[in-house]
Design a protein around this motif. Structure first.
Motif, PDB file in Angstrom:
ATOM      1  N   SER A 185       0.846  -1.196   0.000  1.00 36.26           N
ATOM      2  CA  SER A 185       0.000   0.000   0.000  1.00 36.26           C
ATOM      3  C   SER A 185       0.877   1.240   0.000  1.00 36.26           C
ATOM      4  O   SER A 185       1.889   1.306   0.696  1.00 36.26           O
ATOM      5  CB  SER A 185      -0.923   0.001   1.225  1.00 36.26           C
ATOM      6  N   GLY A 186       0.507   2.205  -0.805  1.00 31.26           N
ATOM      7  CA  GLY A 186       1.264   3.433  -0.906  1.00 31.26           C
ATOM      8  C   GLY A 186       1.556   3.760  -2.355  1.00 31.26           C
ATOM      9  O   GLY A 186       1.071   3.102  -3.289  1.00 31.26           O
ATOM     10  N   ALA A 216       4.223   6.842   1.452  1.00 29.08           N
ATOM     11  CA  ALA A 216       2.884   6.755   2.041  1.00 29.08           C
ATOM     12  C   ALA A 216       2.656   7.930   2.968  1.00 29.08           C
ATOM     13  O   ALA A 216       3.606   8.518   3.507  1.00 29.08           O
ATOM     14  CB  ALA A 216       2.707   5.439   2.796  1.00 29.08           C
ATOM     15  N   ASP A 217       1.408   8.260   3.099  1.00 29.38           N
ATOM     16  CA  ASP A 217       0.996   9.267   4.072  1.00 29.38           C
ATOM     17  C   ASP A 217       1.401   8.779   5.459  1.00 29.38           C
ATOM     18  O   ASP A 217       1.110   7.649   5.845  1.00 29.38           O
ATOM     19  CB  ASP A 217      -0.530   9.441   3.987  1.00 29.38           C
ATOM     20  N   GLN A 218       2.064   9.625   6.228  1.00 26.28           N
ATOM     21  CA  GLN A 218       2.623   9.214   7.513  1.00 26.28           C
ATOM     22  C   GLN A 218       1.571   9.231   8.625  1.00 26.28           C
ATOM     23  O   GLN A 218       0.845  10.214   8.801  1.00 26.28           O
ATOM     24  CB  GLN A 218       3.775  10.135   7.900  1.00 26.28           C
ATOM     25  N   VAL A 219       1.525   8.143   9.374  1.00 22.91           N
ATOM     26  CA  VAL A 219       0.617   8.071  10.518  1.00 22.91           C
ATOM     27  C   VAL A 219       1.122   9.003  11.609  1.00 22.91           C
ATOM     28  O   VAL A 219       2.329   9.069  11.880  1.00 22.91           O
ATOM     29  CB  VAL A 219       0.536   6.617  11.045  1.00 22.91           C
ATOM     30  N   LYS A 250      -7.538   6.054  -1.762  1.00 19.99           N
ATOM     31  CA  LYS A 250      -7.677   4.695  -2.294  1.00 19.99           C
ATOM     32  C   LYS A 250      -7.994   3.711  -1.171  1.00 19.99           C
ATOM     33  O   LYS A 250      -7.444   3.802  -0.075  1.00 19.99           O
ATOM     34  CB  LYS A 250      -6.401   4.279  -3.013  1.00 19.99           C
ATOM     35  N   ASP A 251      -8.832   2.735  -1.490  1.00 16.45           N
ATOM     36  CA  ASP A 251      -9.242   1.783  -0.469  1.00 16.45           C
ATOM     37  C   ASP A 251      -8.061   0.953   0.027  1.00 16.45           C
ATOM     38  O   ASP A 251      -7.978   0.638   1.222  1.00 16.45           O
ATOM     39  CB  ASP A 251     -10.336   0.862  -1.019  1.00 16.45           C
ATOM     40  N   SER A 252      -7.124   0.631  -0.850  1.00 11.60           N
ATOM     41  CA  SER A 252      -5.963  -0.166  -0.431  1.00 11.60           C
ATOM     42  C   SER A 252      -5.129   0.588   0.596  1.00 11.60           C
ATOM     43  O   SER A 252      -4.661   0.013   1.591  1.00 11.60           O
ATOM     44  CB  SER A 252      -5.106  -0.528  -1.643  1.00 11.60           C
ATOM     45  N   ILE A 253      -4.961   1.904   0.374  1.00  9.46           N
ATOM     46  CA  ILE A 253      -4.200   2.724   1.325  1.00  9.46           C
ATOM     47  C   ILE A 253      -4.966   2.836   2.640  1.00  9.46           C
ATOM     48  O   ILE A 253      -4.394   2.713   3.731  1.00  9.46           O
ATOM     49  CB  ILE A 253      -3.920   4.112   0.734  1.00  9.46           C
ATOM     50  N   THR A 254      -6.268   3.064   2.534  1.00  9.53           N
ATOM     51  CA  THR A 254      -7.104   3.195   3.732  1.00  9.53           C
ATOM     52  C   THR A 254      -7.072   1.920   4.567  1.00  9.53           C
ATOM     53  O   THR A 254      -6.934   1.964   5.797  1.00  9.53           O
ATOM     54  CB  THR A 254      -8.551   3.524   3.324  1.00  9.53           C
TER      55      THR A 254
END
Length: 675
Positions: free
Chosen positions: A471-472, A490-493, A519-523
């Motif tokens: 994912s990313g 990827a968007d950083q947590v 995107k659902d995979s990233i979510t």
């Protein structure tokens, strides 16, 4: 939530009565003129906290008249202060603060709402005047009105209006007219017109892209964390921000039908459907007021049945004293004081409640829905994974990538350049940008390609078939026409996101959902990382709204939504309680939300709930204390052992105790030790 509808009246200099909105402690919303970087900037706007002299003028005038009357009558024992002076003097002091309350009582009676606090205060104080207890009547009404002014002026009702929402709409459009481009209001642009959007500007209207390509930030509309690439002929949405080059767009929808207008209309409609919870004082007044009224009537008339020497005037006096004693002044003051303590404690911890009713409501939530980008993630890309092959190390391929990307202004380039390489970067030459695909060039004489799968395919480079899907956003690199590795961005947590989810579960909020336009995979990947059981991506604003409305309409479910973007605004308005990120959140999200977390830390929701629960405990402690003392004094008054003055001073003492109890909220440690 309660289905009771509240009026929207506010206390003004001519009306100091306790109506639905004045009892509801509210704060002014942060509008677009506010710097949204924190409480310090917000608090610098001194005009928001300026002393409202017209609002306090009736209280001050009545108080001075009462105080001077008491000094003339009891301290100086002035000879001129006799009935024909004293009575008008006290009546004037009474009417200044009491007339608005009496008017509200009459209006309520006209609506067949007899047993209101207005009715009780009016009957009790008029009764005091009837038996000659003028100072007591003024003092009781003064305390009552001051309690109302205290809560309404400090944090007044902030009405969400369309004019506030309009501030976030695009203000200008560059439209083609007579072989040139002129700047007009978006409302003046017609379907079929050609508009031009400069770099950094927001697209004012929906339309079809006529330029070769576009790089857009659509996070405000869709929640998509990646920069989006669009080719000629694609539909573009209003509210997206142009990041690449000047764009030519053919308008396909009028201003009122554009994406941004549609979202704001959903905010308005969803917010109008949200029922306002009934305040605790209203619930108590419905029970307390008729009880004390009927007891006073019984105290006056029932002795007639049992006593041979019944004197009506004596028992009427006791009944009126009973009513005066029963006035809920300390109760009226103690409840808002408790809320003030909670609001103050919250603000000191970077949490802004827009109303006291939201302090009540946040303690009831059992379902939490989260946005992803900007809420549990930072909204900024970082390197999540590096996968180097063919003898290259992570440092090797990152050096090649940074040499190429150092000549790019793409938003993803910065995330790649932030990686620490332990040796000097070689100089890249002949760098060429492939719009929407990546870059190519020469590094140390080697041909290097950095970009997405489409770019490598165009260059005739084949990716390995056994690559694990991650994912990313994948950035691939090929060196000397051979695949060398990939970097996953990827968007950083957020640092506190995992602890926030765990803490929220520990508070008893069992159902947690994450909804995103990304995107659902990233979510799903972020949800798995944070141990969030339910997640869904690829959602448009209307999809999010429908999803949350389905949850909200379910019986016994109190739903909170936490988000930060324009696309979150309809959901923030529709759910039971909306929570916005106040540091980097959009203006419309902050305007629409009920609670604002100023530093964007999701863990602050835990602190908010703990403060709210403690606030409720302290309020109930004050209520129990007030009722206990009231009942004691009422009994003493009924048997003739308590006067009105004793009741008034008992109220003052109770109010002081309530203040001290409420101040405890400001002294508590909210680092996780309180719940």
């Amino acid at each position: 939530m309660s289905n009771l509808q509240h009026t929207d009246k506010e206390i003004n200099p001519k009306c100091c009565s306790m109506d639905e909105s004045s009892s509801n402690i509210e704060v002014q919303p942060i509008t677009n003129s506010t710097n949204k970087r924190g409480l310090s900037d917000y608090s610098q706007d001194s005009s928001r906290f300026s002393f409202n002299w017209p609002l306090y003028l009736p209280i001050i005038t009545s108080g001075l008249l009462l105080l001077s009357g008491l000094v003339f009558e009891f301290y100086f024992k002035a000879s001129f202060f006799i009935n024909w002076v004293k009575i008008p003097w006290y009546l004037l002091a009474y009417l200044i603060v009491g007339l608005p309350v009496i008017k509200e009582a009459v209006k309520a009676i006209g609506k067949k709402q007899i047993f209101t606090e207005f009715f009780l205060m009016s009957i009790a104080t008029i009764g005091a005047i009837a038996i000659g207890e003028y100072p007591e009547a003024v003092a009781v009404m003064l305390f009552y009105t001051f309690g109302e002014i205290l809560q309404s002026n400090a944090l007044r009702k902030a009405k969400r209006s369309i004019s506030a929402l309009l501030d976030i709409r695009p203000k200008i459009a560059h439209v083609a007219r007579s072989n040139t481009y002129v700047t007009v209001s978006p409302e003046e642009v017609n379907i079929g017109d050609m508009i031009r959007v400069k770099v950094g500007e927001s697209i004012p209207l929906d339309g079809i892209l006529h330029s070769a390509s576009a790089q857009l930030n659509t996070a405000a509309i869709t929640g998509e964390s990646n920069v989006q690439h669009f080719d000629r002929g694609h539909n573009l949405m209003a509210g997206s921000i142009n990041l690449s080059n000047v764009l030519e767009i053919e308008v396909t929808k009028s201003y009122k039908d554009s994406s941004i207008s549609r979202i704001l209309d959903m905010v308005q409609n969803a917010n109008s459907k949200k029922a306002k919870s009934e305040l605790l004082i209203r619930k108590l007044a419905k029970i307390y007021t008729p009880i004390v009224f009927y007891l006073a009537v019984a105290l006056c008339l029932v002795p007639m049945i049992f006593l041979d020497q019944y004197v009506f005037s004596d028992w009427l006096y006791r009944a009126l004293v009973f009513l005066v004693i029963s006035c809920p002044c300390a109760l009226v003051i103690s409840i808002p004081l408790g809320y003030f303590g909670g609001l103050g404690a919250a603000s000191r911890n970077g949490i802004l409640f827009k109303g006291s009713n939201y302090i009540d409501q946040i303690t009831k939530i059992n379902t939490l829905v989260l946005d992803k980008t900007g809420t549990v993630t930072t909204g900024k890309f970082g390197i999540k994974y590096i996968d180097a092959i063919n003898g290259y190390s992570d440092q090797n391929i990152m050096a090649y990538i940074q040499s190429i990307e150092s000549q790019s202004n793409h938003p993803l380039a910065q995330a790649l350049l932030d990686y620490s390489v332990d040796h000097p970067l070689p100089q890249a030459q002949d760098v060429e940008e492939w719009s929407g695909r990546g870059l190519s060039g020469r590094v140390n004489g080697d041909e290097v390609v950095v970009g997405n799968e489409n770019l490598l395919s165009m260059k005739g480079i084949t990716l390995p078939q056994n690559l694990n899907p991650l994912s990313g956003t994948a950035i691939y690199i090929a060196i000397k026409d051979e695949y060398a590795g990939r970097v996953i961005l990827a968007d950083q947590v957020k640092e506190d996101a995992e602890a926030a989810i765990l803490g929220i579960k520990n508070l008893g909020i069992s159902e947690i959902y994450m909804l995103s336009g990304d995107k659902d995979s990233i979510t799903q990947g972020i949800a798995k990382e944070l141990n969030i059981p339910y997640a869904q991506g690829d959602l448009l604003p209307e999809d999010k709204l429908a999803y949350v409305e389905d949850l909200t309409y379910q019986q016994d479910r109190i739903t909170a939504f936490m988000g930060d973007g324009i696309n979150d605004a309809p959901v923030l308005a529709a759910c039971d309680i909306g929570i916005a990120m106040g540091g980097m959140g959009s203006d419309i999200a902050i305007e629409t939300a009920d609670v604002i977390l100023q530093n964007d830390q999701p863990s602050k929701l835990i602190t908010a709930i703990k403060i709210a629960r403690s606030t409720q405990r302290i309020i109930w402690q004050n209520i129990y204390l007030v009722f206990a003392v009231k009942i004691l004094v009422l009994i003493l008054g009924a048997i003739g052992y308590a006067s009105m003055w004793e009741a008034v001073f008992a109220d003052v003492g109770l109010a002081l105790v309530a203040i001290a109890n409420a101040i405890r909220l400001q002294k508590m440690n909210w680092d996780g030790t309180n719940s």
